[in-house]
Design a protein around this motif. Sequence first.
Motif, PDB file in Angstrom:
ATOM      1  N   ASN A  48       9.527  -7.431   4.116  1.00 52.52           N
ATOM      2  CA  ASN A  48       8.561  -7.023   3.116  1.00 52.52           C
ATOM      3  C   ASN A  48       8.237  -5.557   3.383  1.00 52.52           C
ATOM      4  OD1 ASN A  48       6.017  -6.359   1.911  1.00 52.52           O
ATOM      5  ND2 ASN A  48       5.613  -8.544   1.641  1.00 52.52           N
ATOM      6  N   ARG A  49       8.797  -4.666   2.569  1.00 47.74           N
ATOM      7  CA  ARG A  49       8.633  -3.223   2.785  1.00 47.74           C
ATOM      8  C   ARG A  49       7.179  -2.773   2.671  1.00 47.74           C
ATOM      9  NH1 ARG A  49      13.728  -0.142   1.790  1.00 47.74           N
ATOM     10  NH2 ARG A  49      15.290  -1.635   1.084  1.00 47.74           N
ATOM     11  N   ASP A  50       6.454  -3.331   1.696  1.00 47.96           N
ATOM     12  CA  ASP A  50       5.071  -2.900   1.465  1.00 47.96           C
ATOM     13  C   ASP A  50       4.164  -3.218   2.647  1.00 47.96           C
ATOM     14  OD1 ASP A  50       5.778  -2.013  -1.064  1.00 47.96           O
ATOM     15  OD2 ASP A  50       5.224  -3.904  -2.027  1.00 47.96           O
ATOM     16  N   GLU A  51       4.337  -4.378   3.237  1.00 49.87           N
ATOM     17  CA  GLU A  51       3.458  -4.812   4.323  1.00 49.87           C
ATOM     18  C   GLU A  51       4.072  -4.643   5.708  1.00 49.87           C
ATOM     19  OE1 GLU A  51       1.891  -8.714   3.552  1.00 49.87           O
ATOM     20  OE2 GLU A  51       1.536  -8.241   1.440  1.00 49.87           O
ATOM     21  N   LYS A  52       5.300  -4.138   5.764  1.00 49.45           N
ATOM     22  CA  LYS A  52       6.029  -3.955   7.036  1.00 49.45           C
ATOM     23  C   LYS A  52       6.067  -5.254   7.837  1.00 49.45           C
ATOM     24  CE  LYS A  52       5.406   0.981   7.520  1.00 49.45           C
ATOM     25  NZ  LYS A  52       5.013   2.075   8.384  1.00 49.45           N
TER      26      LYS A  52
END
Length: 114
Positions: A48-52
């Motif tokens: 999940n790129r947004d939440e790392k």
Amino acid sequence: MPFERFTKTGRVYTPKASIWTRGQIGFNQGAVHKFNLKDFDYAVLYYNRDEKKVGVQFTNDSSESGATKVIKGKTGVFLSGRSFINFYDIPHTKTKKYDVSYDNDSNMYIFEHE
């Protein structure tokens, strides 16, 4: 209820995931015991790129798309994650440990990296 003697000293029981400098993703003995990870032979990685957040879905189906072999060691389990880590530019110049939890909805073991 009688007292129970604790004899399992010197072990870690808090589930942790690690990203190692050599590009492997590991789960300590605490995670292996709590989540029965020794029961699985393969894993599929998610990000999940947004939440790392890294998501790991364990499986025994070697034909599942993206499945990578789980290596079972004395102190936990690990899998090769170098291409995954490099693709998503996940920092791994130092080995770091992260709290890991299980998410029922996604059937994934999830940890958030820095």
